[in-house]
Design a protein around this motif. Structure first.
Motif: not given
Length: 345
Positions: A1-27
């Motif tokens: 079942m593929y969803s067209f129910n809303n525009d926030y069903s998925e997580g986040a754009h890969p570039l955002i996840l990449k930046q969150l991961f790369s800065t994860n251990e920064d204080q």
């Protein structure tokens, strides 16, 4: 079942996840005072061409709306919105819970007009009633339509003439900015409202909305209000990093363009098959009218919501595309619909 129910069903754009991961251990320091959030605020101010604006990044749209309305208005003042307005329908009385009445009026394709505002002012004439003080709109609207620059300019000028604040909910602002016949650009918004927010949750972010305050009279004490209402995030850098990424290399607009492009592909296909639409939407929200038996069959393969009944045998459904919508899934939906319709697409 593929969803067209809303525009926030998925997580986040890969570039955002990449930046969150790369800065994860920064204080970093907390509560939105970190370097990432400061950088995001500067990028936004540059993009809107308004260095004097205040930018505050919040977790969600309901939170942004209730903080803005409750901070800007006095206890006896009210906000005007159309009957389909998000603050009137889909926020569980959040605005009223802060002590402010939401006065609703019928809409014109989901839109507010100066005449509708005037009708409220004519009815609220003295201190025995709440005092209308703010006009609320969203762009795009709850039914997928969008405002032109002339329409927003007219609303703002009317508000100025009648000493009202004009506030714009931008949960789907990226869609409005990249719709086919858009005439309102991001740098125009500070010129035609007192405050607005730039939505991230529905445009590729994990979560987050950037509240932009233009009117100097509304800026004081906003962080106190944010803290009191649970809007001052300790790990504020999680918001800052996302908007820093969204406003680097025009990612924010690219995401909106893709969502609209997928919406356009779906809209053209549905129209080719002969189905009408309840609203004339050119954004990533579509409201086609299908026979109920077709809806029943579609719901076996796809997730979407039924918006309203249209007569005895038909209903309007709501289909939403996003930054992550796959072109092949749009085509699969259209092929399946064509088979149900016994028409070629």
């Amino acid at each position: 079942m593929y969803s067209f129910n809303n525009d926030y069903s998925e997580g986040a754009h890969p570039l955002i996840l990449k930046q969150l991961f790369s800065t994860n251990e920064d204080q970093s320091v907390g509560y939105g005072l970190d370097e990432h959030t400061k950088r995001a605020e500067e990028l936004i101010k540059k993009k809107i061409d308004c260095e004097t604006a205040d930018v505050h990044i919040l977790v969600g749209g309901t939170q942004a709306n209730l903080i803005a309305v409750s901070s800007f208005l006095r206890p006896y003042e009210a906000v005007i919105g159309v009957e389909t307005a998000h603050i009137a329908v889909h926020e569980t009385g959040a605005i009223e819970a802060t002590g402010h009445k939401v006065i609703t009026v019928p809409s014109v394709d989901g839109k507010m007009t100066a005449e509708l505002i005037a009708s409220v002012l004519e009815r609220h004439t003295d201190e025995h009633m709440v005092k209308p003080k703010m006009v609320y709109i969203s762009n795009t609207t709850e039914v997928g339509t969008h405002y032109t620059k002339c329409e927003i300019k007219e609303l703002y000028e009317f508000c100025q003439e009648h000493n009202l604040y004009f506030y714009i909910d931008g949960a789907r602002l990226a869609s409005a900015l990249t719709v086919e016949d858009n005439t309102m650009f991001l740098c125009d918004y500070p010129n035609y409202c007192d405050a607005f927010y730039i939505g991230g949750t529905k445009n590729g972010a994990l979560f987050g909305e950037a509240l932009v305050i233009v009117n100097d009279n509304l800026k004081e004490g906003i962080r106190y209000s944010m803290k009191q209402k649970g809007g001052l995030l300790a790990k504020g850098r999680l918001l800052g990093i996302q908007f820093e990424t969204l406003f680097t290399d025009d990612l924010y607009m690219k995401i909106g363009e893709w969502a609209n492009q997928m919406g356009r592909r779906m809209r053209v296909g549905i129209r080719t098959l002969g189905y009408p639409f309840l609203y004339d939407s050119y954004s990533n929200q579509l409201f086609p009218i299908f026979p109920n038996e077709v809806i029943e069959q579609l719901s076996k393969e796809f997730v979407f919501s039924v918006d309203s009944k249209v007569g005895e045998d038909h209903s309007c459904v709501r289909l939403v595309t996003s930054w992550a919508t796959k072109e092949e899934e749009v085509d699969r939906f259209l092929i399946y619909l064509s088979e149900l319709t016994n028409k070629e697409i």
